[in-house]
Motif scaffolding. Structure first.
Motif, PDB file in Angstrom:
ATOM      1  N   THR A  28       0.708  -1.286  -0.007  1.00 44.34           N
ATOM      2  CA  THR A  28      -0.078  -0.085   0.041  1.00 44.34           C
ATOM      3  C   THR A  28       0.899   1.020  -0.023  1.00 44.34           C
ATOM      4  O   THR A  28       0.627   2.096  -0.757  1.00 44.34           O
ATOM      5  CB  THR A  28      -0.867  -0.008   1.194  1.00 44.34           C
ATOM      6  OG1 THR A  28      -1.763  -1.164   1.174  1.00 44.34           O
ATOM      7  CG2 THR A  28      -1.739   1.225   1.132  1.00 44.34           C
ATOM      8  N   ASN A  31       2.215   2.416  -3.304  1.00 46.61           N
ATOM      9  CA  ASN A  31       1.234   2.929  -4.258  1.00 46.61           C
ATOM     10  C   ASN A  31       0.826   4.434  -4.083  1.00 46.61           C
ATOM     11  O   ASN A  31       0.210   4.898  -2.996  1.00 46.61           O
ATOM     12  CB  ASN A  31      -0.263   2.053  -4.292  1.00 46.61           C
ATOM     13  CG  ASN A  31      -1.077   2.608  -4.886  1.00 46.61           C
ATOM     14  OD1 ASN A  31      -1.172   3.732  -5.849  1.00 46.61           O
ATOM     15  ND2 ASN A  31      -2.137   1.599  -5.233  1.00 46.61           N
ATOM     16  N   PRO A  32       1.277   5.230  -4.963  1.00 48.15           N
ATOM     17  CA  PRO A  32       1.189   6.795  -4.706  1.00 48.15           C
ATOM     18  C   PRO A  32      -0.296   7.365  -4.556  1.00 48.15           C
ATOM     19  O   PRO A  32      -0.545   8.035  -3.603  1.00 48.15           O
ATOM     20  CB  PRO A  32       1.702   7.328  -5.953  1.00 48.15           C
ATOM     21  CG  PRO A  32       2.544   6.607  -6.490  1.00 48.15           C
ATOM     22  CD  PRO A  32       2.007   5.076  -6.271  1.00 48.15           C
ATOM     23  N   ASP A  33      -1.278   6.364  -5.021  1.00 48.64           N
ATOM     24  CA  ASP A  33      -2.650   6.886  -5.035  1.00 48.64           C
ATOM     25  C   ASP A  33      -3.112   6.555  -3.513  1.00 48.64           C
ATOM     26  O   ASP A  33      -3.794   7.445  -3.085  1.00 48.64           O
ATOM     27  CB  ASP A  33      -3.656   6.109  -5.896  1.00 48.64           C
ATOM     28  CG  ASP A  33      -3.384   6.472  -7.283  1.00 48.64           C
ATOM     29  OD1 ASP A  33      -2.959   7.685  -7.492  1.00 48.64           O
ATOM     30  OD2 ASP A  33      -3.510   5.863  -8.145  1.00 48.64           O
ATOM     31  N   ALA A  34      -2.780   5.304  -3.043  1.00 44.63           N
ATOM     32  CA  ALA A  34      -3.247   4.999  -1.597  1.00 44.63           C
ATOM     33  C   ALA A  34      -2.445   5.895  -0.790  1.00 44.63           C
ATOM     34  O   ALA A  34      -3.016   6.316   0.394  1.00 44.63           O
ATOM     35  CB  ALA A  34      -2.860   3.524  -1.520  1.00 44.63           C
ATOM     36  N   ALA A  36      -1.716   8.952  -1.126  1.00 45.98           N
ATOM     37  CA  ALA A  36      -2.539  10.299  -1.034  1.00 45.98           C
ATOM     38  C   ALA A  36      -3.726  10.331  -0.278  1.00 45.98           C
ATOM     39  O   ALA A  36      -4.207  11.324   0.126  1.00 45.98           O
ATOM     40  CB  ALA A  36      -2.646  10.669  -2.387  1.00 45.98           C
ATOM     41  N   GLN A  37      -4.187   9.198   0.005  1.00 42.19           N
ATOM     42  CA  GLN A  37      -5.545   9.092   1.093  1.00 42.19           C
ATOM     43  C   GLN A  37      -5.075   9.109   2.438  1.00 42.19           C
ATOM     44  O   GLN A  37      -5.970   8.951   3.247  1.00 42.19           O
ATOM     45  CB  GLN A  37      -6.267   7.744   0.515  1.00 42.19           C
ATOM     46  CG  GLN A  37      -6.617   7.836  -1.114  1.00 42.19           C
ATOM     47  CD  GLN A  37      -7.613   8.906  -1.389  1.00 42.19           C
ATOM     48  OE1 GLN A  37      -8.371   9.235  -0.603  1.00 42.19           O
ATOM     49  NE2 GLN A  37      -7.185   9.527  -2.268  1.00 42.19           N
ATOM     50  N   GLN A  43       1.916  10.303   5.311  1.00 44.75           N
ATOM     51  CA  GLN A  43       2.505  10.677   3.976  1.00 44.75           C
ATOM     52  C   GLN A  43       3.626  11.236   4.130  1.00 44.75           C
ATOM     53  O   GLN A  43       4.775  11.143   3.512  1.00 44.75           O
ATOM     54  CB  GLN A  43       1.662  11.820   3.385  1.00 44.75           C
ATOM     55  CG  GLN A  43       0.127  11.361   2.885  1.00 44.75           C
ATOM     56  CD  GLN A  43      -0.587  12.586   2.420  1.00 44.75           C
ATOM     57  OE1 GLN A  43      -0.215  13.272   1.471  1.00 44.75           O
ATOM     58  NE2 GLN A  43      -2.030  12.420   2.536  1.00 44.75           N
TER      59      GLN A  43
END
Length: 130
Positions: A28, A31-34, A36-37, A43
């Motif tokens: 996880t 994964n840059p998208d994960a 970001a959440q 972060q």
């Protein structure tokens, strides 16, 4: 080789579940998208983590998972893999503690890894591993 106590299967199974959660956490975080959440603090930790700490994190969780699988297969190599896991966790802790300080989850990860290694040495001495 002697038959392991029923607790052996429980400890090895729980250890595998723990380390698989760590593997999922690692994947996880790659994964840059994960990422970001995630909360801002997480972060930051991931963004400033150097390559050596990321590699140590990966070694810690994947060596732990492989070690627990080998433990469930009753192989002596489990001890070697489970030795690498807390060692790599300790290396990862150096960077994490420098960014956010000591946390209960960091201590818990090191304790679980060390306990699984210790248990694997007991299983090997008892004759449960081949």
């Amino acid at each position: 080789m002697t038959k392991p106590h029923f607790s052996f299967w429980i400890i090895a199974g729980l250890g595998l579940a723990w380390n698989l959660m760590g593997c999922l956490n690692f994947v996880t975080q790659m994964n840059p998208d994960a990422v970001a959440q995630m909360p801002e603090l997480y972060q930051l930790i991931i963004a400033v983590r150097p390559l050596w700490a990321t590699l140590a994190f990966g070694f810690a969780v994947f060596a732990g998972a492989v070690g627990c699988i080998l433990l469930l297969l009753r192989r002596r190599m489990a001890t070697s893999a489970l030795f690498v896991s807390p060692l790599a966790t300790g290396i990862t802790m150096v960077q994490t503690v420098s960014v956010v300080g000591m946390s209960p989850s960091t201590i818990l990860a090191l304790l679980v890894g060390a306990a699984l290694f210790w248990y694997s040495t007991i299983a090997a001495r008892t004759g449960w591993l081949r």
